[in-house]
Design an enzyme around this catalytic site. Structure first.
Site, PDB file in Angstrom:
ATOM      1  N   ASP A 126      24.107  27.163  20.065  1.00 41.96           N
ATOM      2  CA  ASP A 126      22.909  27.183  21.224  1.00 41.96           C
ATOM      3  C   ASP A 126      22.946  28.545  21.622  1.00 41.96           C
ATOM      4  OD1 ASP A 126      23.152  24.410  20.458  1.00 41.96           O
ATOM      5  OD2 ASP A 126      24.213  23.996  22.471  1.00 41.96           O
ATOM      6  N   HIS A 174      26.013  19.569  13.991  1.00 44.37           N
ATOM      7  CA  HIS A 174      27.282  19.470  13.960  1.00 44.37           C
ATOM      8  C   HIS A 174      28.085  20.217  12.639  1.00 44.37           C
ATOM      9  CE1 HIS A 174      27.846  16.764  17.550  1.00 44.37           C
ATOM     10  NE2 HIS A 174      26.776  16.073  17.137  1.00 44.37           N
ATOM     11  N   LEU A 202      18.136  20.452  25.443  1.00 47.04           N
ATOM     12  CA  LEU A 202      17.631  21.591  24.652  1.00 47.04           C
ATOM     13  C   LEU A 202      18.235  22.797  25.229  1.00 47.04           C
ATOM     14  CD1 LEU A 202      13.662  21.116  25.197  1.00 47.04           C
ATOM     15  CD2 LEU A 202      15.424  20.288  23.153  1.00 47.04           C
TER      16      LEU A 202
HETATM   17  C1  GLA Z   1      25.741  20.791  20.873  1.00 40.49           C
HETATM   18  C2  GLA Z   1      26.917  22.014  20.749  1.00 40.49           C
HETATM   19  C3  GLA Z   1      26.378  22.760  19.469  1.00 40.49           C
HETATM   20  C4  GLA Z   1      26.483  22.097  18.191  1.00 40.49           C
HETATM   21  C5  GLA Z   1      25.394  21.041  18.482  1.00 40.49           C
HETATM   22  C6  GLA Z   1      25.318  19.772  17.377  1.00 40.49           C
HETATM   23  O1  GLA Z   1      24.479  21.419  21.346  1.00 40.49           O
HETATM   24  O2  GLA Z   1      26.648  22.933  21.811  1.00 40.49           O
HETATM   25  O3  GLA Z   1      27.449  23.978  19.308  1.00 40.49           O
HETATM   26  O4  GLA Z   1      27.591  21.657  17.867  1.00 40.49           O
HETATM   27  O5  GLA Z   1      25.740  20.164  19.625  1.00 40.49           O
HETATM   28  O6  GLA Z   1      24.821  20.417  16.262  1.00 40.49           O
END
Ligand code: GLA
Length: 372
Positions: A164, A31, A117
């Site tokens: 991600d 986050h 994932l």
């Molecule tokens: C999800 C979001 C990412 C990131 C994470 C928390 O996976 O897609 O962009 O904010 O939560 O780190």
């Protein structure tokens, strides 16, 4: 390859190419991405494979080996369900002025279900990577990741950060990806646990608490409100944590506490990796989890039990990974403790009447690429 055969079967011709993009696990930096902060994910050996051919018109014909039914979508239509992740990428690229027409696609995925994932990022990135090559767009991997993120923001309505998609596009075998989410600068960090007699176990809770969807946007809003109140562009810019906390209260105070300390934990962890002190990173993983549980409030009982029992079983450190409210935890475990950790977690789940979690070691895999 399954997608190759399925493509020939459903479209009556061979695909022009087959691409793969992986999911990701995040080592630390949770986050923080939408706060212009630091993250340290790596691409996992599971992901999405797509057989693709371009078309002369603007139609997208889609078939997922997981969902069965073939789907036909006009490119700029607002598609439904999982097709939005695909069609969104077409639309974003076209809106940016790229000469992208339609395509036929067969999609196959092997990211464990419910694991959190980032199978959705893998799907977006595999489509972006294929279109980039098929239409000769000349995009960099980061530009593909940004288009994929935008597709998720605008078409799926999930206000995610860049982590991600960047991990899926830029991951490298044997390496974690350090990223500054403000400058978008990245650095590959060697992450070879086997050499140290260690493993990173993914503990897949298999649950996804529905409230997650609205909660992500709310956390993001809390962070933006706190930054505004503090007069900074993003929480990344907070240098005097105590001073900042004294100006905040309630949720904004807690979120700020997490984001600022989490950024420092990413930097500290990288420092340890650089020093070759991989065995010492466990305490940072534990601290990250407590912060996500108590300050950012995105954990859940299944994640907390996975983390606590992994540590009880002898893990050197553990934390939830990804957005939270379900999905997976990770645990850093010495080879000779793997069985004990697995047993502890499985037993604790059984005692609570929860379905057994999936537990598997993860090593950093290569990012998006053409397979044939
Ligand atoms: C999800 C979001 C990412 C990131 C994470 C928390 O996976 O897609 O962009 O904010 O939560 O780190």
């Amino acid at each position: 390859m399954r997608v190759f055969e399925a493509f020939r079967e459903s479209f009556g011709a061979e695909p022009q190419g087959v691409w793969h993009a992986p999911g990701r696990v995040n080592l630390i930096g949770e986050h923080t991405d939408y706060n212009d902060g630091f993250v340290l994910p790596f691409a996992v050996p599971w992901g999405v494979t797509a057989a693709v051919s371009p078309r002369q018109d603007d139609v997208v014909r889609l078939w997922s080996l997981q969902t069965g039914e073939p789907l036909t979508v006009e490119v700029l239509d607002r598609a439904e369900g999982w097709a939005r992740y695909v069609v969104g990428v077409f639309s974003v690229l076209r809106e940016a002025g790229h000469p992208v027409r339609g395509a036929d696609l067969v999609i196959d995925g092997d990211v464990p279900p419910g694991a959190g994932l980032s199978s959705s990022a893998a799907l977006e990135v595999v489509v972006g990577t294929a279109l980039n090559e098929l239409y000769g767009l000349g995009l960099t991997k980061m530009e593909i990741a940004l288009a994929a993120q935008r597709a998720e923001n605008d078409f799926v309505g999930m206000p995610c950060g860049i982590m991600d998609q960047a991990a899926s596009a830029l991951g490298e075998e044997g390496k974690a990806l350090f990223m500054d989410c403000r400058s978008l600068g990245t650095r590959s960090i060697p992450f070879d646990l086997a050499q140290h007699g260690l493993q990173l176990l993914i503990i897949n809770t298999g649950v996804h608490h529905e409230l997650a969807d609205g909660q992500y946007a709310r956390r993001r809003q809390d962070c933006e409100n706190a930054a505004k109140r503090l007069g900074v562009d993003a929480l990344r810019d907070v240098t005097d944590l105590a001073g900042a906390l004294s100006k905040l209260s309630g949720d904004e105070r807690k979120r700020t506490q997490h984001v600022v300390t989490e950024n420092h934990r990413v930097e500290a962890l990288i420092g340890l990796l650089r020093a070759g002190a991989v065995r010492e990173i466990g305490a940072l993983l534990n601290a990250s989890h407590l912060s996500l549980r108590d300050q950012f409030e995105v954990s859940c009982p299944e994640l907390d039990v996975a983390v606590e029992e992994a540590i009880r079983g002898g893990a050197r450190g553990a934390r939830m990974t990804g957005g939270g409210f379900g999905g997976s935890a990770i645990a850093l475990v010495a080879d000779d403790r793997v069985q004990a950790v697995q047993d502890a977690v499985v037993l604790a789940y059984a005692e609570r009447g929860w379905a057994a979690p999936g537990i598997y070691p993860a090593t950093p895999a290569a990012g998006a690429r053409r397979l044939s």
